[in-house]
Design an enzyme around this catalytic site. Sequence first.
Site, PDB file in Angstrom:
ATOM      1  N   SER A  56       7.514  12.232   9.376  1.00  0.00           N
ATOM      2  CA  SER A  56       7.327  10.887   9.336  1.00  0.00           C
ATOM      3  C   SER A  56       7.845  10.057   8.113  1.00  0.00           C
ATOM      4  O   SER A  56       8.443  10.815   7.270  1.00  0.00           O
ATOM      5  CB  SER A  56       5.764  10.685   9.196  1.00  0.00           C
ATOM      6  OG  SER A  56       5.391  11.051   8.100  1.00  0.00           O
TER       7      SER A  56
ATOM      8  N   HIS B  61       5.659  -2.593   0.807  1.00  0.00           N
ATOM      9  CA  HIS B  61       6.219  -3.644  -0.127  1.00  0.00           C
ATOM     10  C   HIS B  61       5.382  -4.617  -0.359  1.00  0.00           C
ATOM     11  O   HIS B  61       4.351  -4.853   0.544  1.00  0.00           O
ATOM     12  CB  HIS B  61       7.491  -4.317   0.880  1.00  0.00           C
ATOM     13  CG  HIS B  61       8.288  -3.231   1.552  1.00  0.00           C
ATOM     14  ND1 HIS B  61       9.337  -2.615   0.840  1.00  0.00           N
ATOM     15  CD2 HIS B  61       8.484  -2.829   2.813  1.00  0.00           C
ATOM     16  CE1 HIS B  61      10.058  -1.818   1.768  1.00  0.00           C
ATOM     17  NE2 HIS B  61       9.464  -2.037   2.819  1.00  0.00           N
TER      18      HIS B  61
ATOM     19  N   CYS C  86       5.824  11.276  13.866  1.00  0.00           N
ATOM     20  CA  CYS C  86       6.072  12.182  15.257  1.00  0.00           C
ATOM     21  C   CYS C  86       5.512  13.356  15.181  1.00  0.00           C
ATOM     22  O   CYS C  86       5.482  14.184  14.095  1.00  0.00           O
ATOM     23  CB  CYS C  86       7.776  12.539  15.322  1.00  0.00           C
ATOM     24  SG  CYS C  86       8.931  11.340  15.634  1.00  0.00           S
TER      25      CYS C  86
END
Length: 269
Positions: free
Chosen positions: A118, A123, A146
Amino acid sequence: MELTHQNLIELHGFNNLTKSLSFNMYDICYTRTREEREAYLQYIDKEYSGGRLQKILKDVAEIIGAHVLNVAAQDFDPQGASVTMLVSEGPVTNAPSEHFEESPGPLPDSIIMKLDKSHITVHTYPEFHPDEGISTFRADIDVSTCGEISPLKALHYLIRSFETDVMTIDYRVRGFTRDKTGHKLFIDHEINSIQNYIPEDLGELFDMIDVNVYQENIFHTKCKLRAFDINNYLFGYTKDKLNPDELIEITERLKLEMDEIFYGKNIVQ
């Protein structure tokens, strides 16, 4: 067709479903003067620096059982920070069967889950209203995996890592995997609502609304803090420093800011 712990299906190859969690939190403050605004931004930059955010994301990686491969962190001038983390899969063989159930995930001192590869990003966006009254800090976090287990298991820890007045949370399962006969599976776990991954004690603090598109495996939850104490939104002073008219005006402006973020539109008064 769904894959649950009650109906285990032998897959053809790797489970390559992509599960994406996007978590946006907003912290709102009233800053009367330029000096207050600058002090608030300095506080936010210190509280959510690149180093602090990197620690949060490493905890998320531990919760989802991922191995950190690479980290890029940056503090920006005049404000804001970003961290991007690339991680690889961990073993799933010893994960208990209840990892398919809708329930809040663990905190870093009680890790039992493992996930496949992953990436995790955060941010931050400190900003202020042009008239220097309202300042809003926003943090955007994305966890994309995944494998077998949903990144929603990290949501519990993420909510506790930020002081938040409004949250918007998106979860989506993309792509498909196949069983051994070639039959496509577009989701591998049951889910009714993101709210089921928020612990009850946290959920009681927020008004929450779901907007879900079940047939497309898209889930969206909005959360707004229920209790309102204006002292939590004044930077460097308390409400006893305000006259009655100021108290009413500032309260209305703060609540309007929260409502507009929560409903995602400007509200005409």
